[in-house]
Each structure stands twice: as C-alpha cells, then as structure tokens.
Design an enzyme around this catalytic site. Structure first.
Site, PDB file in Angstrom:
ATOM      1  N   GLU A 131      36.633  38.316  35.900  1.00  0.00           N
ATOM      2  CA  GLU A 131      35.644  38.171  36.971  1.00  0.00           C
ATOM      3  C   GLU A 131      34.274  38.616  36.433  1.00  0.00           C
ATOM      4  O   GLU A 131      34.176  39.700  35.861  1.00  0.00           O
ATOM      5  CB  GLU A 131      36.031  39.023  38.188  1.00  0.00           C
ATOM      6  CG  GLU A 131      35.183  38.725  39.397  1.00  0.00           C
ATOM      7  CD  GLU A 131      35.619  39.501  40.638  1.00  0.00           C
ATOM      8  OE1 GLU A 131      35.529  38.956  41.738  1.00  0.00           O
ATOM      9  OE2 GLU A 131      36.051  40.656  40.488  1.00  0.00           O
ATOM     10  N   GLY A 265      36.508  49.774  38.567  1.00  0.00           N
ATOM     11  CA  GLY A 265      37.617  50.629  38.982  1.00  0.00           C
ATOM     12  C   GLY A 265      38.942  49.943  38.745  1.00  0.00           C
ATOM     13  O   GLY A 265      39.882  50.544  38.246  1.00  0.00           O
ATOM     14  N   ALA A 266      39.007  48.655  39.098  1.00  0.00           N
ATOM     15  CA  ALA A 266      40.240  47.886  38.933  1.00  0.00           C
ATOM     16  C   ALA A 266      39.903  46.417  39.159  1.00  0.00           C
ATOM     17  O   ALA A 266      38.792  46.061  39.556  1.00  0.00           O
ATOM     18  CB  ALA A 266      41.310  48.352  39.917  1.00  0.00           C
ATOM     19  N   MET A 267      40.904  45.550  38.897  1.00  0.00           N
ATOM     20  CA  MET A 267      40.712  44.112  39.066  1.00  0.00           C
ATOM     21  C   MET A 267      41.975  43.490  39.615  1.00  0.00           C
ATOM     22  O   MET A 267      43.075  43.758  39.132  1.00  0.00           O
ATOM     23  CB  MET A 267      40.348  43.463  37.722  1.00  0.00           C
ATOM     24  CG  MET A 267      40.213  41.958  37.778  1.00  0.00           C
ATOM     25  SD  MET A 267      38.888  41.452  38.909  1.00  0.00           S
ATOM     26  CE  MET A 267      39.421  39.787  39.292  1.00  0.00           C
ATOM     27  N   GLU A 268      41.796  42.596  40.622  1.00  0.00           N
ATOM     28  CA  GLU A 268      42.909  42.073  41.412  1.00  0.00           C
ATOM     29  C   GLU A 268      43.603  40.874  40.792  1.00  0.00           C
ATOM     30  O   GLU A 268      43.960  39.921  41.488  1.00  0.00           O
ATOM     31  CB  GLU A 268      42.394  41.701  42.808  1.00  0.00           C
ATOM     32  CG  GLU A 268      41.402  40.544  42.871  1.00  0.00           C
ATOM     33  CD  GLU A 268      39.937  40.942  42.826  1.00  0.00           C
ATOM     34  OE1 GLU A 268      39.093  40.154  43.279  1.00  0.00           O
ATOM     35  OE2 GLU A 268      39.646  42.052  42.331  1.00  0.00           O
ATOM     36  N   ASN A 269      43.850  40.870  39.496  1.00  0.00           N
ATOM     37  CA  ASN A 269      44.595  39.774  38.905  1.00  0.00           C
ATOM     38  C   ASN A 269      45.906  39.583  39.663  1.00  0.00           C
ATOM     39  O   ASN A 269      46.606  40.546  39.973  1.00  0.00           O
ATOM     40  CB  ASN A 269      44.907  40.073  37.443  1.00  0.00           C
ATOM     41  CG  ASN A 269      43.689  40.542  36.673  1.00  0.00           C
ATOM     42  OD1 ASN A 269      42.664  39.888  36.659  1.00  0.00           O
ATOM     43  ND2 ASN A 269      43.817  41.704  36.052  1.00  0.00           N
ATOM     44  N   GLU A 300      43.169  46.821  45.684  1.00  0.00           N
ATOM     45  CA  GLU A 300      43.622  45.704  44.851  1.00  0.00           C
ATOM     46  C   GLU A 300      44.850  45.022  45.459  1.00  0.00           C
ATOM     47  O   GLU A 300      44.999  43.795  45.360  1.00  0.00           O
ATOM     48  CB  GLU A 300      43.918  46.185  43.435  1.00  0.00           C
ATOM     49  CG  GLU A 300      42.771  46.909  42.749  1.00  0.00           C
ATOM     50  CD  GLU A 300      41.455  46.153  42.792  1.00  0.00           C
ATOM     51  OE1 GLU A 300      41.470  44.904  42.703  1.00  0.00           O
ATOM     52  OE2 GLU A 300      40.401  46.804  42.922  1.00  0.00           O
ATOM     53  N   HIS A 303      43.846  42.578  48.016  1.00  0.00           N
ATOM     54  CA  HIS A 303      43.317  41.357  47.408  1.00  0.00           C
ATOM     55  C   HIS A 303      44.411  40.325  47.105  1.00  0.00           C
ATOM     56  O   HIS A 303      44.097  39.139  46.947  1.00  0.00           O
ATOM     57  CB  HIS A 303      42.609  41.696  46.095  1.00  0.00           C
ATOM     58  CG  HIS A 303      41.160  42.002  46.236  1.00  0.00           C
ATOM     59  ND1 HIS A 303      40.282  41.222  46.951  1.00  0.00           N
ATOM     60  CD2 HIS A 303      40.406  43.012  45.695  1.00  0.00           C
ATOM     61  CE1 HIS A 303      39.065  41.736  46.863  1.00  0.00           C
ATOM     62  NE2 HIS A 303      39.109  42.823  46.112  1.00  0.00           N
ATOM     63  N   GLU A 322      35.369  41.439  48.951  1.00  0.00           N
ATOM     64  CA  GLU A 322      35.396  42.873  48.633  1.00  0.00           C
ATOM     65  C   GLU A 322      35.389  43.741  49.886  1.00  0.00           C
ATOM     66  O   GLU A 322      36.055  44.780  49.949  1.00  0.00           O
ATOM     67  CB  GLU A 322      34.218  43.229  47.731  1.00  0.00           C
ATOM     68  CG  GLU A 322      34.224  42.532  46.376  1.00  0.00           C
ATOM     69  CD  GLU A 322      35.486  42.805  45.578  1.00  0.00           C
ATOM     70  OE1 GLU A 322      36.192  43.800  45.851  1.00  0.00           O
ATOM     71  OE2 GLU A 322      35.787  42.013  44.663  1.00  0.00           O
TER      72      GLU A 322
END
Length: 856
Positions: A131, A265-269, A300, A303, A322
C-alpha cells in the site's frame, strides 16, 4: 512524463476498459540471502470491453525487463517499458494474456519486497508492503484498487525457509512453494513473507467454523513472543466482528506476522497481516502499550471485511477504509465481553482525537473526503484527518443513526458488495435504509468541509447560584492560511455533563447529563434553567462529537484544582485534552499548563493519559515556553519527574513511565549521576528494573548531554547486538553534543542513501535534540539546500522521513519562518513536499505565538 505517478482519470479510463481475471506470479527468491535482484515472472489474464486495437498499460517498477509477450506476440522491452509502465498496444476484444519477465530489486526502505538481515543469526528476512502502489515493485500489475483479480503465487526460496502468503501455506516441493489462488482481491493487499521465521499456531473455532491462526516472528524475538495474549485478542475480535458484521470471516486462514523495519503500525494484507515487530516487547512496557497493540490487531482484523472483502473504488475513500477500522477496533475493545480495555474511548479521546485536532489546524487541513487526484496525493494523506478525524466523525454518525441501525446497514453493505468495490454513497445508502435518516446534509457538512468547530458554554446565574440562562455558542474559526475552504458551522450531537465534588468520596461525580443537538451559532439549553450551577460544566461529555471544547471561567478554575479528582477517566481525559489544546492555541500559558499538570497528574490513574501528559509537558516547555523562562520550567518539571519516580508504587506502570520521563529531561549533575548509577547498579530504586529498553533510554540521554562517548555507546551495543540495539546505538551516536557527531549523522542520512528505513529514522531521532539548538543552527540552511533533491531522488518513505524529521522545528524564530517562506516561493517543490514543509512551518508559527503568550 508520469514517472511512478498515476492519475485518477487514468485509473478510471483503465477500469472502464479492462476487467482483470487472474495473476500467476512466479518469484525466484533463492538468492535472497545475498540480496540484489530476483527473477519475477507475471502472467495476467484480462478482458477488454472495447473493440480490438485499443491500448492500455500495466505498472512495473524494475531494474530490468527481459520479456514482454502479449497474446503470443513478443514486444521489445526497450520500446514498451518506460516510466514504470509497460505499454500494451493492440489489445484484443475479450480475453488477453500478458507475460512479463523481469528482474526486480529487494529494498531496504519498507516498500515493495523489503529485505532485512538479523544481526543475531545473520539470516535474511523478507516481507512485502504494497500500500499504496508498490505491488508493481514485485510483479507487473494493474496497480489500482478497483481492478480486483485472483492471485496465484509460486515462490522458490532457500532451503529451510518458510513462505507465507494470502492463501494457506502449502508443503514445498524442492524448495518451491505453490499457493492456491486467492479470492478476488486488490493488488495492494496481496502479500509474501519469506524467511526462517519462528511460528506458533492455533485455531479459531465457533459454531462449526474453523479458521487456522498463525503468529510469526524472527527466532531472535521468539522468547519474547506472548502468543497466548495475541491469540486471545484475536479471538475476541473474531467473535465481535462476526456478530456485528453478520458475515463469516472471508478468507481461509489468518496469520499475523511481526516483521522488522516496518514503516507503519501494521498492514491488512488479506489473511496475512504484517505488524511492526516492536510490538513483540523485549522489556517491560506499560499497559498502554498492550492496549495500543490490541487496537492495532483489531484494526487490521476489521479490515478483512472493510477493505479486503469490500474495497474502495479509488483512494478518495481511503478515509472511510481507515476510519471504519479504527472506530470498530475501539468499539470492540470498549464493548466486547471480557475486554481488558473497556476504557478504550478514554484512550481514543486522549490520543486519536488530539491527533485529529492538531492535524485539522494545519495549512494542509482538508475535508475528510479528500480530493485524491493521483498517487502523489494519497501518499501524504495517511494523516490525522484520514484516521482520527474520520473515526471521530464516524463515531458521531453511529450516535446519530443509532448503533443497531449502523451495524444493520453495515451487514447489508457487506452482503451486497462482497469481493467488489464501492464508494462512500454505497455505505451511506445502506445506512439510510436501516436508519430512515437522510444523510446527504450530514455528509455535506461533515465530510465535504474542512476545519474544526469550538463549543463554549454561556451561563448566567442569580445570586443563589441558580442557572437563569444556559446556551452553547458554536464558533467556526478561520481556516489556516493556505487551507482550502470556508469556516463551517455544523450540526453536533453532544451531551452536557454537570459535575460536583462529592464530600464523602472527594471525587468529582456526574450529577446530571443532558443530550441534545447543537446547530448554528447559538443553541439554548432550557433543560438546565432553574438548576443550581454545578462545580464543573463539561460540554461534549462522553465525547460524542468532534469539536474543540472550552470550559467556562468558573469550571476552569475548579478543574485547575481538582482535575485529578474526576471519578471517571473519560471526563478527565476530555479536560486534559481541552487544557492541552488551549496551550497549543496560546490561550493558556505554558507555565499555567505545567502547574495544571503537576496539580492533577499524581491522581491520574489511566497510564495512557499519564504518558501523553509526559510528552505534552516536555513539548510545551521545550517549544512553547518563553525562552527566558524555559530553564526554570525545565528544572521544575525534571524535579517533579524524579519525585514521582521515587514515590511511585514499586514495579508499577506509573513507576516505569516516570523513569522514562525523568530520563528524557534529566539535566543537573546529580540527576545525571543517578542515571549512571542506575545503569551500573550502584544505586537502585525499589521495584525499578533497568532492563534492555530502559537502559537505552538512559544511555541516549547521557549521550545527548556528553556523558557517554562512542566507546561507551559501542559497549552498550555489545550488550544488545540486535536490530533494536543497532537502532538505539544509532540514536545515541547522533545525539552526542559535538559538531563532529552532528556532521556524521547528517552525512549518513543526507549524503548517502545506504541506511535502511528504520536506522535512518533512529539517526534522525538522535540528531534533533531540543537542548542543542545552537549546535543544530547551521543545518537550517543545509536543509533547504538539499530537501528538494532528496525528495526527487529517494523513495517516498525515505524522503518523507527526511523532509519531516530534519526540518528545523526546534529553531523557533521569525528567521526560520522567513527562510521557509523563501524556499516555498522559489524552490517550486512537488505538491506533496510543499505540504509537508508547510505543516512543519505551521508548528514553528504556533510555537512563536505560544511563547509570546507565555511571556506576557
């Protein structure tokens, strides 16, 4: 020339022309231990809706393209590959097949396929971060969220490594991992995590449903991985979200991977969430850190439905993506049975909304529904408006339509648009159906305008203290210079709380609550006329709306003496936030803010609020205090931090927080002697364990005041030869108060592009010390000399770190403003860079106003 940019118009034209069916992606990562480049082969199948012969393009960022075959015809890469695009001429009507063979590059910037070597085991660890537009750094892709497809990854990796992706992990054959195709998802939520990662596994089971759960980290962090606590939060999230969304978790497994040098912080893969591995705590942290980690985990997870199952059509709805995840994660913490953090709305008011209020007063403020013209726009739009203001307004929307109607609308929305793309109007339409409310006017007032309102009580009483008149005045302050739009009065749903000091308990308790709609400039509150005026009148009680709130003169005077006496944490947080905002707005002098904090912080039980107050006081004294008074205020604050440290309950969160606050500001010889004695063990404080992370906090302060040199810093690194230790040592070296140390730090960041993202961030953190203004003064001109070239030559994440982190924010002077204005007028910077520099300039201007107020 487009470079790596993509406009919304181009994306719309491509989406009208193409429907993407599937990607087959083959990556040879067998040489990952050595780094460099890797072979990427992409086969993509897509349909063209127009007649034959039309042209389009696919995105790719790669050092070399070897082969482009379109519908069996070989195209010359030298002719069709330029500006990070492969031109696709002569497309067929109906089905087309494209094969691209390229060499792609590992990165150390946290974008694309990031490669990190752990100093503990000297093994490489990889993960992707896509992203906004970085899947194209790993495989050829139509890089926009509304061209969803299935993705089938085949990965060759070194023997003994693990490969994790969106689909369940298969058994490898000859070190080749062949994954099943994903459901239809967007390019930016695909993922690969590759390396000799440590893992722990479990299962989420309920009502016949079984979802495999995995947690991963590097082996060097395995001893600190509290997987049971992480699984517990995850299961609570599964329970709550599936009930509220009435939609079963949409993927086949759920892995959470704690990865190194992560920018966010994190990523919603989808099914493979990546999280920064600082959330694997190596040392004692306060409960606020566990609460923040839990909110990140839940954010996450939310998401997976809102973002991955149903995805925005274009990045102008990034805010909704978000904000929804933020609102629902906080709501889950607040309302889920057996939640450890039922006070999460206090944390939200104390941190998220404070961030939103700050962002909304910058010259870059914008409507929540921002105009996203291209990728350059969205890259700087991950801000306090998108996350925090959006979530605040979403919370107000829930209050406006009712929570039951809100989630009923969300349920219909998921069912109607599963695995598709949507616009804001799709969600609002569903909410109108379930609530019966017309949301068009609400949307226009709240989502399509910029700026913040101020609410003030206007109270009149008779000689006996009985209220004869009560009204709420709404103000719409002028937007900051440079901001687009007009001041706007908005409809607010708020509560008014009446608080009195209970003689028996000594606590401020709420005696009365009135909930009402505030609209226009002046709103009467007849419900309270005839009642005795309480000790404190609190507007926006329960924090229902998004607005800056001011206390009337009598309430402020009472709160100044009794802020710590509120029985509940949320009204305390609202009063703390109001006082901090008044300080930033130069309505409350820094000296008075410090007095307020010192009078109430000893009674503040919420550790997150305490830690926020620590940061805010330090910032206020360093930047907002009149220069002539600064040293006296710093001495007063430092003395207080040491006194609270010595009297805090042994081994408590408050003791640890006060130890860190003391370390951040210690200045007198005897205070610095104490830090050294705590480090070498010649002195102790009952209950305080000087563990790895606390040691580094002490070391960095001692380095910043000249007590620790390179040799002593190197000795500390030998005690902690880890990735975290490397970052901490880099901060300490850059913090040393010598011209040579500053020149070395500057050169490593500005004159070289070799530092990984996380180490660069650490060096910048050490370089900028508020008590080294004279030493840093020569770097103001140097900053303006190089920042444009940096922006044009580095990746976005690296350039943004430098543009924001090295701006001369500690040089609070009219001269800094003049130099900034001259640069803005002459440099013709990229719009995104202009925005970042203008935001930093605003901070200096605000500090000058606050200093003037403090000097009066």
């Amino acid at each position: 020339m487009p470079g790596t940019n993509l406009t919304r118009e181009e994306a719309q034209q491509r989406a009208e022309l193409l429907t993407v069916d599937s990607y087959e992606i083959e990556l040879d990562l067998s040489g990952a231990q050595e780094g460099g480049t890797y072979r990427s082969v992409t086969t993509v199948r897509f349909d063209v809706s127009d007649g034959g012969g039309v042209a389009s393009f696919i995105d790719l960022v790669a050092p070399t393209v070897h082969e482009v075959i379109l519908n069996g015809d070989t195209l010359d890469p030298a002719e069709v590959f330029k500006d990070s695009r492969i031109e696709l001429p002569g497309l067929l009507e109906g089905r087309n097949i494209l094969r691209v063979v390229a060499d792609c590059a590992y990165t150390n910037t946290g974008e694309g396929l990031h490669r990190f070597v752990d100093p503990v085991d000297e093994q490489a660890y990889l993960y992707t971060q896509f992203e906004v537009p970085d899947a194209r750094r790993v495989f050829a892709s139509f890089e926009q969220p509304d061209l969803k497809a299935t993705f089938q990854f085949t990965v060759k990796a070194p023997s003994g490594w693990t490969v994790i992706s969106n689909s369940p992990t298969p058994e490898p054959k000859d070190d080749v991992w062949e994954f099943e195709p994903t459901p239809r998802i967007s390019t930016y939520v695909t993922a690969l995590i590759v390396g000799p990662y440590h893992s722990v596994h479990s299962v989420y089971e309920k009502d016949g449903q079984s979802v495999p759960l995995g947690i991963y980290c590097r082996p060097s962090l395995a001893e600190f991985l509290d997987s049971d606590a992480i699984f517990e939060v995850t299961r609570q999230g599964f329970d709550w979200f599936q009930e509220k969304f009435d939609y079963t978790y949409p993927f086949k497994k759920y892995d959470q991977l704690f990865v190194p040098e992560f920018n966010a912080g994190a990523m919603e893969n989808a099914g493979a969430v990546t999280i920064r591995d600082q959330y694997v705590f190596r040392s004692k942290v306060t409960d606020a850190a566990y609460e923040l980690r839990a909110e990140t985990i839940l954010h996450e997870l939310a998401h997976m439905w809102f973002g991955d199952l149903v995805t925005m059509e274009w990045w102008n709805d990034l805010w909704l993506n978000e904000s929804f995840a933020t609102y629902t994660s906080i709501a889950c913490q607040a309302y889920a049975p057996d939640s450890r953090w039922p006070h999460s709305w206090t944390t939200f008011a104390n941190s998220m909304k404070t961030w939103a209020y700050r962002q909304d007063q910058l010259p870059s403020t914008h409507p929540i529904m921002a105009e996203i013209r291209d990728l350059d726009d969205v890259l700087v739009n991950f801000d306090g408006i998108t996350y925090a203001k959006g979530a605040s307004v979403l919370k107000q929307l829930v209050a406006y339509v009712g929570m039951d109607a809100f989630f009923e609308g969300v349920q219909a929305y998921f069912k109607r648009h599963a695995f598709g793309n949507t616009r804001l109007s799709d969600l609002l339409g569903a909410l109108e159906e379930t609530s019966g409310r017309d949301l068009k006017a609400w949307s226009k007032a709240w989502l399509e305008t910029a700026g913040i309102n101020v609410l003030r009580p206007e109270i009149e009483t008779d000689d006996n203290g009985v209220i004869t008149s009560f009204a709420i005045r709404q103000e719409a302050p002028a937007l900051p210079a440079g901001a687009k739009g007009e001041p706007t009065l908005r409809p607010h749903r708020i509560a008014v709380g009446f608080y009195g000091l209970d003689d028996a308990s000594g606590k401020l308790v709420r005696d009365e609550r009135v909930e009402l709609d505030v609209d226009g400039e002046l709103t009467a509150v007849p419900q309270v006329v005839g009642k005795r005026r309480p000790d404190v009148v609190l507007l926006n009680d329960d924090d229902l709306s998004y607005a800056k709130v001011r206390l009337d003169e009598k309430s402020l005077a009472f709160v100044t003496e009794h802020l710590g006496d509120f029985e509940a944490s949320l009204p305390r947080a609202l009063c703390w936030a109001s006082a901090w905002d008044m300080t930033r707005d130069a309505e409350l002098p820094t000296r008075d803010y410090l007095s307020l904090v010192l009078s109430g912080i000893g009674k503040e039980s919420d550790i997150g609020v305490v830690q926020s107050l620590h940061r805010q006081v330090k910032l206020a004294v360093d930047l907002y205090a009149a220069p002539a008074a600064r040293e006296a205020l710093l001495t007063r604050w430092t003395d207080a931090t040491l006194a609270y440290l010595r009297t805090a309950a042994p081994s408590s969160d408050h003791q640890l927080a006060w130890a860190r606050a003391f370390a951040a500001t210690a200045r007198e010889p005897e205070q610095l002697d104490l830090l050294e004695a705590l480090l070498d063990g010649s002195q102790t404080i009952e209950g305080l364990v000087v563990d790895t992370e606390l040691r580094w906090a002490f070391v960095q302060r001692l380095a910043a005041v000249g007590r620790f040199d390179e040799t002593e810093i190197a000795g500390e690194y030998e005690r902690d030869r880890t990735a975290a230790g490397e970052r901490h040592a880099a901060t300490a070296r850059a913090a040393r108060p010598t011209p040579e140390a500053k020149a070395e730090a500057w050169a490593s960041v500005v004159e070289s592009d070799k530092l990984p993202n996380a180490v660069q961030e650490a060096v910048i953190s050490g370089f900028v010390q508020t008590d080294q203004r004279e030493l840093l003064a020569p770097y103001t001109d140097k900053y303006f000399d190089v920042v444009k070239d940096i922006w044009e030559s580095r990746s976005h994440e690296i350039a943004q770190q430098i543009a924001v982190g090295l701006y001369p924010a500690v040089q609070v002077s009219e001269e800094t403003l003049r130099k900034t204005d001259a640069w803005l007028a002459s440099a013709e910077p990229n719009a995104a860079l202009r925005r970042l520099v203008s935001e930093s300039r605003s901070g200096v201007e605000r500090a000058l106003k606050a200093q003037a107020a403090d000097a009066r």
